[in-house]
Design a protein around this motif. Structure first.
Motif, mmCIF file in Angstrom:
data_model
loop_
_atom_site.group_PDB
_atom_site.id
_atom_site.type_symbol
_atom_site.label_atom_id
_atom_site.label_comp_id
_atom_site.label_asym_id
_atom_site.label_seq_id
_atom_site.Cartn_x
_atom_site.Cartn_y
_atom_site.Cartn_z
ATOM 1 N N LEU A 1 0.861 -1.174 0.000
ATOM 2 C CA LEU A 1 0.000 0.000 0.000
ATOM 3 C C LEU A 1 0.900 1.228 0.000
ATOM 4 O O LEU A 1 1.550 1.556 1.007
ATOM 5 C CB LEU A 1 -0.927 0.020 1.218
ATOM 6 C CG LEU A 1 -2.250 -0.759 1.093
ATOM 7 C CD1 LEU A 1 -1.982 -2.252 0.937
ATOM 8 C CD2 LEU A 1 -3.137 -0.514 2.304
ATOM 9 N N GLU A 2 0.983 1.894 -1.145
ATOM 10 C CA GLU A 2 1.849 3.060 -1.320
ATOM 11 C C GLU A 2 1.103 4.322 -0.878
ATOM 12 O O GLU A 2 0.032 4.630 -1.398
ATOM 13 C CB GLU A 2 2.270 3.185 -2.786
ATOM 14 C CG GLU A 2 3.119 4.405 -3.074
ATOM 15 C CD GLU A 2 3.278 4.675 -4.563
ATOM 16 O OE1 GLU A 2 4.059 5.577 -4.923
ATOM 17 O OE2 GLU A 2 2.605 3.988 -5.365
ATOM 18 N N GLN A 3 1.669 5.045 0.078
ATOM 19 C CA GLN A 3 1.042 6.288 0.535
ATOM 20 C C GLN A 3 1.401 7.408 -0.442
ATOM 21 O O GLN A 3 2.566 7.737 -0.627
ATOM 22 C CB GLN A 3 1.494 6.655 1.952
ATOM 23 C CG GLN A 3 0.720 7.817 2.532
ATOM 24 C CD GLN A 3 0.818 7.945 4.037
ATOM 25 O OE1 GLN A 3 0.014 8.654 4.650
ATOM 26 N NE2 GLN A 3 1.769 7.266 4.665
ATOM 27 N N ILE A 4 0.384 7.984 -1.056
ATOM 28 C CA ILE A 4 0.611 9.018 -2.063
ATOM 29 C C ILE A 4 0.326 10.411 -1.524
ATOM 30 O O ILE A 4 0.763 11.409 -2.099
ATOM 31 C CB ILE A 4 -0.238 8.740 -3.320
ATOM 32 C CG1 ILE A 4 -1.715 8.570 -2.947
ATOM 33 C CG2 ILE A 4 0.273 7.477 -4.024
ATOM 34 C CD1 ILE A 4 -2.631 8.328 -4.141
ATOM 35 N N SER A 5 -0.411 10.485 -0.414
ATOM 36 C CA SER A 5 -0.638 11.721 0.331
ATOM 37 C C SER A 5 -1.084 11.295 1.724
ATOM 38 O O SER A 5 -1.439 10.118 1.914
ATOM 39 C CB SER A 5 -1.692 12.607 -0.348
ATOM 40 O OG SER A 5 -2.953 11.966 -0.398
ATOM 41 N N PRO A 6 -1.044 12.168 2.725
ATOM 42 C CA PRO A 6 -1.370 11.733 4.085
ATOM 43 C C PRO A 6 -2.704 10.990 4.176
ATOM 44 O O PRO A 6 -3.761 11.550 3.883
ATOM 45 C CB PRO A 6 -1.393 13.047 4.869
ATOM 46 C CG PRO A 6 -0.431 13.923 4.146
ATOM 47 C CD PRO A 6 -0.615 13.580 2.691
#
Length: 690
Positions: free
Chosen positions: A594-599
């Motif tokens: 699961l790649e965090q792309i924004s908070p």
């Protein structure tokens, strides 16, 4: 037949020939000279005379010989029949606890259940509707640990594990018969009935075919180990009618639960074997920790099946894996210098029993490191139910380490226990047990200073039918206030783990929450399983955000995998009864990113599919190349062609910066996949992301 000739006086002095003179020969035994009761022995002139008396020794020999022959024949019959029916007997009994209706009603056999999306189809063919597909895949292991020979749940002995046994509880043998009336208002009746133990389960959490078995299981609890007044127990027929009439034919997975897009970040998969451990592996704990000095890092592993606790520096040719302890069935391991002597020790949660049963064999075990480097095994507390996790901290601020014990138990033996350290001499450690909760299902107790006041608090996850996350706020002297952070919507949520982490980088502690318990036979892929972010917004309860639908979600590990400065999540799934022949089996995820792309916003990627046999994981820079690699512990009860049963670990090398270094380091321990011709290629590991 011999008794028919001894009627009359007790000493056998008078005899009668019950069958007359038929001319038939009497049966004979080898080595025994028997008289013939036919015409040739008894001519007409001697009919009035009594037959000669049979010596007592002959009677004994005849009776004994007959008994021996009978026992031998019976033994041969049993030996012949046993492979036909008994091989699966105990395993089927275990399965019937969750699925008896499939065994009791022919029209609900496994193949029909498969069409309803409930259970896998057997691969044995020939109309065999047993659980033979799992039996055929079963890995040889000690008999007491085999699923087909797993013992039925036994109540703990009276008084055993007194710290966690509910007072006045009864065993399942003391059954109370339902005596309540047929409900006029089923919703109100069953809400009241179920709420004595848990929330009312919605009908759509199980496929229709499974509800009768589940209801029978609940009624066994209500009339046995968790008794209710007979007049408060509605007729079981009413309960079955209520839930089956409302349940769906099958559970449908949401589209986003399957076939995620392949990860754009390359990972090289390696199956790693530890020759010191016999297959199959059942790795319940994996940690990468600093050991004797800062330069030395080791993997800490526990094998729940074989009972081993292992240290390994990932240098197979220099320092092979080292077994430092042998317990019953270790779960999680904590690394701490408990006695503060400058040598790191291990605190082990010992389940005591491999299977989810009530037992008094659970224990908290201290592996105390000695000056020469070996470990002495000391039980700090025993006589417990199944202990899943132990955490260490100075909760009462007196300068020594105390313990929090998560005792999962089963039906009667569970609880949450605070062990306050009162040791004066470490050769005889002393801890006072204070029970914080006497209910079952406690699995995770991560410690944190939640409010930043300098006192150590802890979170606690309670599964089973409770399905809740609780904060135990430390008042400062080892006294705790309980605060409910999250309550799952229904008792089938399947909680498997919580991880404290500031996921959105806002300065407070959130929780990663996994709910995908699939340790059941036959297994079910459930649409509500997944990964949830419990966000700390400065108050209680926490805010819940689903991050992913993921059947059998088990372990989540946060870390900056792609090197962009924020936290991502790597997660694994665990479904030991997974059937590769399911229609969508090749689309089920087993390792994901699961790649965090924004908070708080994540993009979902697939790393591995169709191998959901991972019960533990950790992130670490194993090869020192500046990126995080993933170490996954394998947990295999069955032999699948897609994965070697000798693979203790699966390691995913992060190939973002400098690929290949970890494979070169571990080459002698890697099991390389074989091609169609049976040949292996060392470059297969780098190519085997699927």
């Amino acid at each position: 037949m011999w008794e028919s000739h001894e009627e009359g006086t007790r000493d056998g002095s008078e005899h009668r020939q019950e069958n007359g003179n038929t001319g038939k020969q009497s049966p004979s035994l080898p080595g025994v000279d028997l008289p013939n009761w036919g015409e040739k022995i008894w001519p007409a002139e001697r009919l009035a005379e009594p037959p000669p008396k049979i010596p007592a020794v002959q009677v004994v020999l005849i009776a004994g010989g007959s008994l021996v022959v009978f026992v031998c024949l019976l033994g041969v019959l049993v030996i012949w029949l046993t492979p036909q029916r008994e091989d699966l007997r105990h395993f089927e009994l275990q399965a019937q606890a969750d699925l008896p209706s499939l065994f009791e009603r022919p029209e609900l056999r496994l193949q029909e259940a498969n069409r309803n999306g409930a259970v896998p189809t057997p691969v044995t063919g020939g109309g065999d509707h047993s659980l033979g597909f799992l039996q055929e895949l079963l890995v040889p292991m000690p008999e007491v640990l085999r699923p087909d020979l797993a013992p039925e749940a036994e109540p703990a002995p009276k008084g055993a594990g007194s710290a966690v046994l509910a007072a006045g509880s009864t065993t399942s043998h003391n059954v109370i018969q339902p005596a309540g009336p047929w409900p006029e208002d089923p919703v109100t009746t069953f809400t009241h009935f179920c709420s004595r133990c848990h929330l009312l389960p919605p009908a759509d959490v199980e496929p229709r075919v499974l509800w009768p078995a589940k209801i029978r299981q609940m009624y066994r609890y209500a009339t046995g180990p968790r008794p209710q007044p007979p007049e408060a127990i509605p007729p079981i027929e009413a309960a079955i009618a209520y839930w089956t009439s409302r349940a769906p034919e099958r559970l449908l997975l949401p589209p986003e639960a399957l076939a995620w897009s392949p990860s754009p970040l390359p990972f090289a998969r390696m199956w790693v074997t530890l020759p010191e451990l016999a297959p199959p592996p059942a790795i319940a704990c994996v940690k990468w920790v600093a050991w004797s000095h800062r330069e030395e890092q080791v993997l800490v592993l526990s094998d729940m099946l074989h009972g081993y606790v292992i240290l390994w520096s990932l240098q197979p040719e220099v320092k092979p894996p080292r077994i430092v302890g042998k317990l019953r069935h270790p779960s999680r391991v904590e690394v701490i210098d408990l006695d503060m002597d400058g040598r790191l020790d291990l605190i082990v949660a010992d389940l005591g029993d491999f299977w989810p049963v009530d037992t008094d064999k659970g224990a908290v075990v201290w592996l105390r490191q000695q000056p020469e480097g070996h470990f002495r095994q000391i039980k700090l507390m025993e006589g417990l139910g199944r202990v899943n996790e132990v955490k260490v901290a100075d909760f009462d601020n007196d300068g020594d380490y105390d313990l929090i014990v998560a005792c999962f138990g089963n039906l009667q033996t569970g609880g949450l226990i605070y062990l306050e350290n009162q040791t004066e001499e470490w050769e005889e450690p002393v801890f006072e047990a204070i029970q914080l909760d006497d209910r079952t299902g406690w699995s995770d107790v991560p410690v944190v200073d939640w409010d930043g006041d300098g006192d150590v608090d802890f979170f606690a996850l309670q599964s089973q039918e409770h399905e809740r996350v609780v904060l135990y706020w430390n008042r400062g002297w080892g006294s705790f206030a309980e605060r409910l952070l999250y309550q799952a919507p229904h008792p089938r949520w399947g909680s498997t783990g919580i991880v404290p982490v500031d996921l959105d980088a806002d300065g407070d502690i959130d929780l990663l929450f996994n709910h995908g318990d699939a340790f059941q036979f036959p297994p079910v892929a459930r649409p509500y399983h997944g990964i949830t972010w419990l966000e700390n917004r400065g108050g209680i309860p926490f805010a819940s955000h689903r991050l992913a639908f993921l059947p059998a979600a088990h372990t989540s590990v946060p870390g900056d995998v792609d090197g962009d400065g924020d936290l991502d999540i790597l997660a694994t799934t665990f479904m030991p009864g997974f059937n590769p022949s399911w229609p969508d089996a090749d689309k089920m995820e087993s390792v994901v990113w699961l790649e965090q792309i924004s908070p708080g916003k994540f993009r979902r990627w697939s790393i591995e599919r169709a191998l959901p046999f991972h019960a533990a994981a950790t992130l670490a820079d194993l090869d020192g190349d500046g990126d995080l690699d993933l170490v996954v512990g394998n947990f295999l009860l069955f032999r699948f062609p897609q994965m070697p049963v000798e693979a203790t670990l699966t390691i995913f090398e992060n190939a973002r910066l400098y690929p290949g270094g970890l494979e070169r380091k571990l080459r002698s321990s890697i099991i390389y996949p074989r091609d169609k011709d049976g040949k292996t290629g060392e470059n297969s590991a780098a190519e085997g992301r699927r």
